[in-house]
Design an enzyme around this catalytic site. Structure first.
Site, PDB file in Angstrom:
ATOM      1  N   ASN A   9       8.513  -6.923   8.031  1.00  0.00           N
ATOM      2  CA  ASN A   9       8.206  -7.415   6.499  1.00  0.00           C
ATOM      3  C   ASN A   9       7.984  -9.594   5.955  1.00  0.00           C
ATOM      4  OD1 ASN A   9       6.226  -5.706   4.479  1.00  0.00           O
ATOM      5  ND2 ASN A   9       7.653  -6.253   3.266  1.00  0.00           N
TER       6      ASN A   9
ATOM      7  N   CYS B 204     -18.135  13.066  -2.641  1.00  0.00           N
ATOM      8  CA  CYS B 204     -17.873  13.627  -3.638  1.00  0.00           C
ATOM      9  C   CYS B 204     -16.194  14.235  -3.831  1.00  0.00           C
ATOM     10  CB  CYS B 204     -19.137  15.105  -4.772  1.00  0.00           C
ATOM     11  SG  CYS B 204     -18.479  15.448  -5.757  1.00  0.00           S
TER      12      CYS B 204
ATOM     13  N   HIS C 147      -3.972   7.026   3.615  1.00  0.00           N
ATOM     14  CA  HIS C 147      -5.001   7.164   2.409  1.00  0.00           C
ATOM     15  C   HIS C 147      -6.499   6.804   2.158  1.00  0.00           C
ATOM     16  CE1 HIS C 147      -0.729   5.305   0.082  1.00  0.00           C
ATOM     17  NE2 HIS C 147      -0.899   6.985   0.912  1.00  0.00           N
TER      18      HIS C 147
ATOM     19  N   SER D 134       5.374  -1.950   0.999  1.00  0.00           N
ATOM     20  CA  SER D 134       6.575  -2.158   0.132  1.00  0.00           C
ATOM     21  C   SER D 134       7.020   0.089   0.189  1.00  0.00           C
ATOM     22  CB  SER D 134       6.267  -2.499  -1.118  1.00  0.00           C
ATOM     23  OG  SER D 134       4.958  -1.137  -1.686  1.00  0.00           O
TER      24      SER D 134
ATOM     25  N   ILE E  12      -7.176   1.192   3.666  1.00  0.00           N
ATOM     26  CA  ILE E  12      -8.290   1.746   3.189  1.00  0.00           C
ATOM     27  C   ILE E  12      -9.234   0.915   3.148  1.00  0.00           C
ATOM     28  CG2 ILE E  12      -7.930   3.547   1.226  1.00  0.00           C
ATOM     29  CD1 ILE E  12      -8.775   1.580  -0.775  1.00  0.00           C
TER      30      ILE E  12
ATOM     31  N   CYS F  93       3.552 -11.582   8.470  1.00  0.00           N
ATOM     32  CA  CYS F  93       3.908 -10.374   9.598  1.00  0.00           C
ATOM     33  C   CYS F  93       3.322 -10.855  10.965  1.00  0.00           C
ATOM     34  CB  CYS F  93       3.734  -9.154   9.400  1.00  0.00           C
ATOM     35  SG  CYS F  93       2.355  -9.172   8.507  1.00  0.00           S
TER      36      CYS F  93
HETATM   37  P1  OAD Z   1       2.109  -3.383  -1.156  1.00  0.00           P
HETATM   38  O1  OAD Z   1       0.838  -3.852  -1.677  1.00  0.00           O
HETATM   39  O2  OAD Z   1       3.316  -2.674  -1.916  1.00  0.00           O
HETATM   40  O3  OAD Z   1       3.308  -3.457  -0.271  1.00  0.00           O
HETATM   41  C1  OAD Z   1       2.349  -4.586   0.475  1.00  0.00           C
HETATM   42  C2  OAD Z   1       4.571  -5.451   0.793  1.00  0.00           C
HETATM   43  O4  OAD Z   1       3.823  -5.983   1.825  1.00  0.00           O
HETATM   44  C3  OAD Z   1       5.521  -5.826   0.000  1.00  0.00           C
HETATM   45  O5  OAD Z   1       6.455  -6.357   0.630  1.00  0.00           O
HETATM   46  C4  OAD Z   1       4.351  -7.327   0.728  1.00  0.00           C
HETATM   47  O6  OAD Z   1       6.158  -8.211   0.350  1.00  0.00           O
HETATM   48  C5  OAD Z   1       4.161  -7.552   2.030  1.00  0.00           C
HETATM   49  N1  OAD Z   1       3.411  -8.724   2.421  1.00  0.00           N
HETATM   50  C6  OAD Z   1       2.334  -9.057   1.853  1.00  0.00           C
HETATM   51  N2  OAD Z   1       1.820  -9.585   2.551  1.00  0.00           N
HETATM   52  C7  OAD Z   1       2.611  -9.613   3.994  1.00  0.00           C
HETATM   53  C8  OAD Z   1       2.541 -10.502   5.257  1.00  0.00           C
HETATM   54  N3  OAD Z   1       1.713 -11.755   5.255  1.00  0.00           N
HETATM   55  N4  OAD Z   1       3.923 -10.487   5.265  1.00  0.00           N
HETATM   56  C9  OAD Z   1       4.870  -9.498   6.149  1.00  0.00           C
HETATM   57  N5  OAD Z   1       5.217  -8.987   4.369  1.00  0.00           N
HETATM   58  C10 OAD Z   1       3.937  -8.207   3.413  1.00  0.00           C
HETATM   59  O7  OAD Z   1       0.938  -2.461  -0.585  1.00  0.00           O
HETATM   60  P2  OAD Z   1       1.329  -1.058   0.082  1.00  0.00           P
HETATM   61  O8  OAD Z   1       2.332  -0.554   0.954  1.00  0.00           O
HETATM   62  O9  OAD Z   1       0.223  -1.035   1.553  1.00  0.00           O
HETATM   63  O10 OAD Z   1      -2.412   3.833  -2.125  1.00  0.00           O
HETATM   64  O11 OAD Z   1       0.941  -0.126  -0.493  1.00  0.00           O
HETATM   65  C11 OAD Z   1       0.797   1.260  -0.448  1.00  0.00           C
HETATM   66  C12 OAD Z   1       0.118   1.845  -0.657  1.00  0.00           C
HETATM   67  O12 OAD Z   1       0.499   1.564  -2.250  1.00  0.00           O
HETATM   68  C13 OAD Z   1      -0.701   1.829  -1.180  1.00  0.00           C
HETATM   69  O13 OAD Z   1      -2.180   2.558   0.362  1.00  0.00           O
HETATM   70  C14 OAD Z   1      -2.369   2.488  -1.866  1.00  0.00           C
HETATM   71  C15 OAD Z   1      -1.205   1.799  -2.926  1.00  0.00           C
HETATM   72  O14 OAD Z   1      -1.090   1.948  -3.989  1.00  0.00           O
HETATM   73  C16 OAD Z   1      -3.149   4.070  -3.273  1.00  0.00           C
HETATM   74  O15 OAD Z   1      -3.914   3.146  -3.336  1.00  0.00           O
HETATM   75  C17 OAD Z   1      -2.593   5.879  -2.678  1.00  0.00           C
END
Ligand code: OAD
Length: 314
Positions: A250, A145, A137, A227, A119, A274
């Site tokens: 990842n 609102c 998202h 993740s 976001i 990445c």
């Molecule tokens: P996460 O924080 O759950 O996952 C991030 C992933 O990226 C993890 O597997 C980390 O190990 C990996 N990671 C972090 N830094 C990295 C890097 N430099 N290179 C490679 N890998 C790296 O974030 P999201 O999967 O985006 O939703 O989370 C999904 C959703 O959960 C978000 O959009 C948000 C959250 O709650 C809502 O708020 C609805």
């Protein structure tokens, strides 16, 4: 090497991306679930909330961005997100090499769609046309609102946030000591928030309009910096054609839909940071000059990585 060859060979024409917070970490934005991430560092006691709301957030930190709490109490979400909302439009964060790789795929005519769970708006700071981006998202850079969907002019929203919402990060000495609600201009309820998706709310329409056809069309799917625990985005890798190559970029293996170990597997795990992985791929593809053209637009960590790589080659 195999991946670069495959892309260069012309056998891959339609590339899809599913990205998550990991692709923005190099821009200086923490992810959610890593140590030091937003959920790990959440301190419910700092947020304006009832004790039962705090206990809910202690048991499950994602509650801070869930619909149930927000509809009762606007403050936890707003206080948590205050600096991120105020940073929108200031250029504080810049795209990473991972974001730029998506742009390069578009420039080469191969991008079908980017499904971003982020976001932070960094995808929109590339030149990828908006219709190629699905903000799964939602976005922090638009306000409306939650109850009646009336838009709230964003600059006014930022100003109101500055005046009404306390700063739990202790960076803004002009912030109020106590939070007061930001009311909708139309229905007058305390429901104004950035147009992000709360847990328990529906995804933007564009997601449902496009995902089936896109998943059928793509022949290469990069899944990066996520993740893969939040649905329905985490089910996209399951929906692609059986011949579509799936590449997880990842720093840990995630998702139970992949089969990285089988000999003839179409799944590939590119382990590690990445930005490093995409830079290596850009280099192998012979696209470094294209990236160099955008060096100024990159986050400092990205331009440093690029500089180091170019120096090591002379
Ligand atoms: P996460 O924080 O759950 O996952 C991030 C992933 O990226 C993890 O597997 C980390 O190990 C990996 N990671 C972090 N830094 C990295 C890097 N430099 N290179 C490679 N890998 C790296 O974030 P999201 O999967 O985006 O939703 O989370 C999904 C959703 O959960 C978000 O959009 C948000 C959250 O709650 C809502 O708020 C609805």
């Amino acid at each position: 090497n195999g991946l670069a060859q495959l892309i260069s060979s012309g056998r891959v024409r339609n590339i899809g991306f599913l990205t998550g917070a990991g692709v923005s970490v190099a821009a200086g934005i923490p992810d959610f679930r890593s140590p030091g991430g937003m959920y790990d560092t959440l301190k419910p006691e700092l947020l304006t909330a009832s004790e039962s709301e705090r206990n809910y957030m202690r048991a499950d930190p994602t509650a801070v961005v869930c619909r149930e709490i927000f509809e009762r109490n606007q403050f936890p979400y707003m206080e948590l997100r205050r600096p991120f909302i105020l940073a929108q439009g200031t250029g504080q964060w810049k795209p990473t090499i991972s974001h730029m790789f998506v742009q390069l795929c578009h420039e080469k005519g191969m991008l079908t769609r980017l499904y971003t769970q982020n976001i932070d708006g960094l995808d929109y700071q590339t030149s990828v046309p908006h219709e190629f981006i699905i903000p799964v998202h939602g976005s922090l850079a638009v306000a409306s609102c939650h109850f009646c969907e009336e838009p709230y002019p964003f600059k006014d929203f930022q100003q109101k946030l500055r005046e009404n919402i306390k700063d739990i990060y202790k960076q803004d000495e002009n912030a109020p000591k106590e939070s007061t609600n930001i009311l909708c201009l139309k229905c007058k309820k305390p429901g104004v928030k950035p147009a992000t998706v709360l847990f328990g709310s529906s995804l933007p329409r564009a997601f449902f309009d496009h995902y089936e056809a896109d998943m059928r069309k793509i022949d290469l799917f990069f899944i990066a910096g996520t993740s893969l625990v939040v649905g329905p985005a985490n089910r996209l890798p399951l929906m692609v054609d059986k011949n579509c190559i799936r590449v997880l970029v990842n720093n840990e293996k995630v998702g139970d839909c992949f089969n990285f170990d089988a000999e003839d597997s179409r799944d590939l795990f590119v382990d590690g940071n990445c930005d490093n992985s995409f830079l290596e791929l850009i280099s192998k593809l012979g696209w470094l000059e294209d990236l160099q053209e955008h060096a100024e637009e990159l986050a400092p960590s990205g331009s440093d990585l690029l500089k180091k790589l170019l120096q090591s080659r002379v």
